[in-house]
Design a protein around this motif. Structure first.
Motif, PDB file in Angstrom:
ATOM      1  N   ALA A 258      49.199  27.969  50.059  1.00 47.55           N
ATOM      2  CA  ALA A 258      50.397  28.473  49.381  1.00 47.55           C
ATOM      3  C   ALA A 258      51.163  29.446  50.277  1.00 47.55           C
ATOM      4  CB  ALA A 258      50.009  29.151  48.071  1.00 47.55           C
ATOM      5  N   ASN A 259      50.450  30.258  51.047  1.00 44.35           N
ATOM      6  CA  ASN A 259      51.126  31.178  51.960  1.00 44.35           C
ATOM      7  C   ASN A 259      51.880  30.417  53.050  1.00 44.35           C
ATOM      8  OD1 ASN A 259      50.284  33.525  50.663  1.00 44.35           O
ATOM      9  ND2 ASN A 259      48.372  33.616  51.809  1.00 44.35           N
ATOM     10  N   VAL A 260      51.268  29.324  53.551  1.00 43.09           N
ATOM     11  CA  VAL A 260      51.955  28.510  54.557  1.00 43.09           C
ATOM     12  C   VAL A 260      53.204  27.884  53.970  1.00 43.09           C
ATOM     13  CG1 VAL A 260      51.744  26.471  56.026  1.00 43.09           C
ATOM     14  CG2 VAL A 260      49.848  28.077  55.862  1.00 43.09           C
ATOM     15  N   LEU A 261      53.096  27.349  52.754  1.00 43.88           N
ATOM     16  CA  LEU A 261      54.259  26.745  52.103  1.00 43.88           C
ATOM     17  C   LEU A 261      55.356  27.778  51.876  1.00 43.88           C
ATOM     18  CD1 LEU A 261      52.555  24.415  49.478  1.00 43.88           C
ATOM     19  CD2 LEU A 261      54.128  23.710  51.289  1.00 43.88           C
ATOM     20  N   LYS A 262      54.963  28.966  51.497  1.00 43.99           N
ATOM     21  CA  LYS A 262      55.958  30.021  51.304  1.00 43.99           C
ATOM     22  C   LYS A 262      56.698  30.310  52.597  1.00 43.99           C
ATOM     23  CE  LYS A 262      56.450  34.904  50.083  1.00 43.99           C
ATOM     24  NZ  LYS A 262      55.741  36.154  49.730  1.00 43.99           N
ATOM     25  N   GLY A 263      55.960  30.336  53.725  1.00 45.53           N
ATOM     26  CA  GLY A 263      56.591  30.587  55.015  1.00 45.53           C
ATOM     27  C   GLY A 263      57.524  29.484  55.446  1.00 45.53           C
ATOM     28  N   VAL A 264      57.371  28.269  54.884  1.00 44.10           N
ATOM     29  CA  VAL A 264      58.255  27.152  55.209  1.00 44.10           C
ATOM     30  C   VAL A 264      59.438  27.097  54.256  1.00 44.10           C
ATOM     31  CG1 VAL A 264      58.412  24.630  55.321  1.00 44.10           C
ATOM     32  CG2 VAL A 264      56.418  25.797  56.266  1.00 44.10           C
ATOM     33  N   LEU A 265      59.180  27.321  52.961  1.00 48.30           N
ATOM     34  CA  LEU A 265      60.214  27.101  51.949  1.00 48.30           C
ATOM     35  C   LEU A 265      61.269  28.197  51.934  1.00 48.30           C
ATOM     36  CD1 LEU A 265      57.981  25.812  49.014  1.00 48.30           C
ATOM     37  CD2 LEU A 265      59.533  24.495  50.463  1.00 48.30           C
ATOM     38  N   TRP A 266      60.897  29.440  52.185  1.00 42.46           N
ATOM     39  CA  TRP A 266      61.894  30.505  52.153  1.00 42.46           C
ATOM     40  C   TRP A 266      62.976  30.322  53.226  1.00 42.46           C
ATOM     41  CZ3 TRP A 266      63.343  33.866  48.623  1.00 42.46           C
ATOM     42  CH2 TRP A 266      62.459  34.205  47.608  1.00 42.46           C
ATOM     43  N   PRO A 267      62.624  30.099  54.505  1.00 45.74           N
ATOM     44  CA  PRO A 267      63.696  29.846  55.478  1.00 45.74           C
ATOM     45  C   PRO A 267      64.442  28.545  55.207  1.00 45.74           C
ATOM     46  CG  PRO A 267      61.536  29.569  56.489  1.00 45.74           C
ATOM     47  CD  PRO A 267      61.309  30.202  55.160  1.00 45.74           C
ATOM     48  N   MET A 268      63.791  27.557  54.596  1.00 44.83           N
ATOM     49  CA  MET A 268      64.487  26.330  54.230  1.00 44.83           C
ATOM     50  C   MET A 268      65.561  26.623  53.186  1.00 44.83           C
ATOM     51  SD  MET A 268      62.848  22.784  52.752  1.00 44.83           S
ATOM     52  CE  MET A 268      61.712  22.661  54.138  1.00 44.83           C
ATOM     53  N   ARG A 269      65.216  27.479  52.246  1.00 44.78           N
ATOM     54  CA  ARG A 269      66.219  27.873  51.249  1.00 44.78           C
ATOM     55  C   ARG A 269      67.389  28.579  51.907  1.00 44.78           C
ATOM     56  NH1 ARG A 269      66.147  33.375  48.150  1.00 44.78           N
ATOM     57  NH2 ARG A 269      66.572  33.770  50.350  1.00 44.78           N
ATOM     58  N   ASP A 270      67.099  29.494  52.839  1.00 50.39           N
ATOM     59  CA  ASP A 270      68.178  30.204  53.537  1.00 50.39           C
ATOM     60  C   ASP A 270      69.056  29.242  54.333  1.00 50.39           C
ATOM     61  OD1 ASP A 270      67.100  32.529  52.515  1.00 50.39           O
ATOM     62  OD2 ASP A 270      65.958  33.005  54.327  1.00 50.39           O
ATOM     63  N   ALA A 271      68.424  28.234  54.950  1.00 49.29           N
ATOM     64  CA  ALA A 271      69.203  27.265  55.723  1.00 49.29           C
ATOM     65  C   ALA A 271      70.131  26.473  54.826  1.00 49.29           C
ATOM     66  CB  ALA A 271      68.251  26.326  56.474  1.00 49.29           C
ATOM     67  N   LEU A 272      69.647  26.050  53.666  1.00 49.02           N
ATOM     68  CA  LEU A 272      70.497  25.299  52.732  1.00 49.02           C
ATOM     69  C   LEU A 272      71.635  26.162  52.211  1.00 49.02           C
ATOM     70  CD1 LEU A 272      67.709  23.411  50.767  1.00 49.02           C
ATOM     71  CD2 LEU A 272      69.392  22.392  52.307  1.00 49.02           C
ATOM     72  N   ALA A 273      71.340  27.426  51.947  1.00 48.77           N
ATOM     73  CA  ALA A 273      72.405  28.325  51.497  1.00 48.77           C
ATOM     74  C   ALA A 273      73.470  28.494  52.578  1.00 48.77           C
ATOM     75  CB  ALA A 273      71.817  29.678  51.103  1.00 48.77           C
ATOM     76  N   THR A 274      73.048  28.593  53.829  1.00 49.88           N
ATOM     77  CA  THR A 274      74.006  28.686  54.941  1.00 49.88           C
ATOM     78  C   THR A 274      74.839  27.421  55.034  1.00 49.88           C
ATOM     79  OG1 THR A 274      72.467  30.091  56.165  1.00 49.88           O
ATOM     80  CG2 THR A 274      74.220  29.045  57.426  1.00 49.88           C
ATOM     81  N   LEU A 275      74.228  26.282  54.827  1.00 53.25           N
ATOM     82  CA  LEU A 275      74.949  25.012  54.888  1.00 53.25           C
ATOM     83  C   LEU A 275      76.017  24.933  53.812  1.00 53.25           C
ATOM     84  CD1 LEU A 275      74.888  22.378  56.521  1.00 53.25           C
ATOM     85  CD2 LEU A 275      73.261  21.477  54.859  1.00 53.25           C
ATOM     86  N   ILE A 276      75.763  25.534  52.659  1.00 51.07           N
ATOM     87  CA  ILE A 276      76.729  25.495  51.560  1.00 51.07           C
ATOM     88  C   ILE A 276      77.847  26.506  51.763  1.00 51.07           C
ATOM     89  CG2 ILE A 276      76.988  25.915  49.078  1.00 51.07           C
ATOM     90  CD1 ILE A 276      74.100  24.887  48.774  1.00 51.07           C
ATOM     91  N   ARG A 277      77.516  27.687  52.276  1.00 52.62           N
ATOM     92  CA  ARG A 277      78.508  28.759  52.394  1.00 52.62           C
ATOM     93  C   ARG A 277      79.557  28.492  53.466  1.00 52.62           C
ATOM     94  NH1 ARG A 277      73.948  32.289  51.912  1.00 52.62           N
ATOM     95  NH2 ARG A 277      74.012  32.536  54.174  1.00 52.62           N
ATOM     96  N   ASN A 278      79.154  27.864  54.568  1.00 53.58           N
ATOM     97  CA  ASN A 278      80.077  27.711  55.687  1.00 53.58           C
ATOM     98  C   ASN A 278      81.103  26.621  55.404  1.00 53.58           C
ATOM     99  OD1 ASN A 278      79.311  29.230  58.454  1.00 53.58           O
ATOM    100  ND2 ASN A 278      77.496  28.959  57.177  1.00 53.58           N
ATOM    101  N   ASP A 279      82.316  26.891  55.831  1.00 56.46           N
ATOM    102  CA  ASP A 279      83.425  25.957  55.631  1.00 56.46           C
ATOM    103  C   ASP A 279      83.714  25.264  56.959  1.00 56.46           C
ATOM    104  OD1 ASP A 279      85.521  24.574  54.609  1.00 56.46           O
ATOM    105  OD2 ASP A 279      86.935  26.251  54.597  1.00 56.46           O
ATOM    106  N   VAL A 280      83.216  24.029  57.094  1.00 59.25           N
ATOM    107  CA  VAL A 280      83.420  23.252  58.309  1.00 59.25           C
ATOM    108  C   VAL A 280      84.053  21.922  57.909  1.00 59.25           C
ATOM    109  CG1 VAL A 280      81.587  24.309  59.674  1.00 59.25           C
ATOM    110  CG2 VAL A 280      81.034  22.446  58.131  1.00 59.25           C
ATOM    111  N   PRO A 281      84.859  21.346  58.778  1.00 60.45           N
ATOM    112  CA  PRO A 281      85.607  20.138  58.396  1.00 60.45           C
ATOM    113  C   PRO A 281      84.727  18.908  58.187  1.00 60.45           C
ATOM    114  CG  PRO A 281      85.943  20.653  60.725  1.00 60.45           C
ATOM    115  CD  PRO A 281      85.227  21.818  60.127  1.00 60.45           C
ATOM    116  N   PHE A 282      83.551  18.858  58.792  1.00 54.63           N
ATOM    117  CA  PHE A 282      82.729  17.655  58.662  1.00 54.63           C
ATOM    118  C   PHE A 282      81.764  17.717  57.486  1.00 54.63           C
ATOM    119  CE2 PHE A 282      81.390  20.431  62.132  1.00 54.63           C
ATOM    120  CZ  PHE A 282      80.143  20.855  61.699  1.00 54.63           C
ATOM    121  N   VAL A 283      81.865  18.752  56.633  1.00 58.20           N
ATOM    122  CA  VAL A 283      81.117  18.815  55.370  1.00 58.20           C
ATOM    123  C   VAL A 283      82.133  18.955  54.250  1.00 58.20           C
ATOM    124  CG1 VAL A 283      79.359  20.013  54.017  1.00 58.20           C
ATOM    125  CG2 VAL A 283      79.147  19.908  56.510  1.00 58.20           C
TER     126      VAL A 283
END
Length: 364
Positions: free
Chosen positions: A225-250
């Motif tokens: 569970a600790n390993v999964l936590k270390g993977v899922l938290w930065p994955m969540r941050d990456a997805l949030a960054t993908l949504i927040r940024n305004d780029v023409p190809f998304v």
């Protein structure tokens, strides 16, 4: 689930880095990397085409003729091939360096005409082996790099092959990238839910009879569970960054779907956090049950010892060497006709009296 006497071996997470002082963007293959193979999927609203074991020549021949091109590279041993793919799609060299240096933290980087997403997926559930997967996508292309065979993309491939109407063939490269990333995120649900069922089973076993092997299982599950936590938290941050940024190809319409994937990642984090809390509680409960069981055993042994203490005293007294004929005070009862049964009866009365006293005190 591992047996009680078996320690599960984990594949170590090795992060390969270029030599100190190397030029940025230097690509160095891992000696253990798999042979690189290409799978080319050409997509248009009306039709699609898949080319297994594709070559660079086939890629160059079809790249400009189809609205969306998905190139899947399995294996990272062929550095010249990876560099040539980067040249064809104009991929940033620093991103390509992160592709071959596996073990990166999940993240999203934006460049002038494409995005770079690093994810981690569970490659082998039983061995707890994770695999890095890199996703590049721009206006009309998606390029994925994975370390070895095996991925959660089969449902996406089947959706591409499905008959119209087909959103994967009509919504562009950003929607295809969303579908691939969403498949990676959703692939975490089965092993996490399976781990939850294992935790529930251990809890039921512990309530009946706690065993030593359960503690090892609980610690292994909490480490997972600790390993999964270390993977899922930065994955969540990456997805949030993908949504927040305004780029023409998304496109804005695709961000709505990415937001749904973000919700899935949050749900996964909640499941893992709940499991960690439950595992911590079960570990504490196991310690408490074990200690309570030990205390019960000690209590019973103490009670048995206390019962036998006066009996041992009486037996010891009667077992002394006396001479009744030399003095009337020299244990005259040794000559009594019913002396032996009387002694046994006295010891029985003492034992029963002690048990009754312990029950009156509620010690039994």
């Amino acid at each position: 689930m591992a047996k009680a006497d078996t320690v599960r071996k984990r594949a170590p997470l090795k992060i390969r880095r270029p030599p100190v002082g190397a030029s940025p963007g230097t690509l160095i293959a891992d000696p253990a990397a798999r042979r690189s193979e290409l799978r080319l999927t050409l997509i248009s609203p009306e039709k699609f085409k898949t080319i297994d074991n594709a070559s660079i020549d086939e890629l160059n021949a079809h790249c400009e003729k189809w609205p969306v091109v998905w190139l899947d590279c399995t294996g990272l041993a062929n550095i010249p091939l990876i560099e040539e793919i980067g040249r064809i799609f104009n991929l940033h060299p620093l991103a390509l360096e992160d592709v071959v240096n596996t073990g990166q933290r999940p993240k999203v980087d934006f460049f002038e005409d494409h995005a770079f997403v690093v994810m981690r997926m569970i490659d082998d559930v039983t061995a707890h082996r994770y695999e890095q997967i890199a996703v590049f996508f721009g206006k009309n292309f998606v390029v994925t790099f994975q370390e070895r065979e095996g991925d959660p993309f089969d449902p996406v491939r089947k959706r591409i092959a499905a008959s119209m109407p087909n959103r994967l063939r009509s919504r562009g490269a950003d929607y295809l990238a969303y579908a691939l990333i969403d498949a990676i995120v959703d692939s975490y649900f089965p092993p996490i839910e399976a781990a939850g069922e294992v935790v529930d089973g251990i809890e039921d076993q512990m309530l009946n009879t706690p065993h030593k092997h359960q503690m090892r299982q609980l610690h292994e599950l909490r480490r997972d569970a600790n390993v999964l936590k270390g993977v899922l938290w930065p994955m969540r941050d990456a997805l949030a960054t993908l949504i927040r940024n305004d780029v023409p190809f998304v496109k804005a319409a695709t961000k709505i779907f990415f937001n749904d994937t973000l919700d899935h990642s949050l749900r996964l984090i909640e499941l893992v956090e709940n499991q960690r809390d439950m595992l911590t509680g079960l570990i504490e409960m196991h310690l408490s049950l074990t200690q309570a069981r030990t205390n019960d055993v000690i209590s019973y042994l103490t009670i048995v010892s206390v019962i036998f203490m006066p009996l041992t005293f009486l037996v010891g007294v009667w077992g002394m060497n006396f001479e009744p004929e030399s003095s009337p005070w020299n244990m005259p009862e040794l000559k009594a006709y019913y002396g032996y049964p009387a002694a046994l009866l006295l010891m029985l009365v003492v034992a029963v009296g002690l048990v009754a006293f312990f029950r009156w005190k509620k010690w039994l």
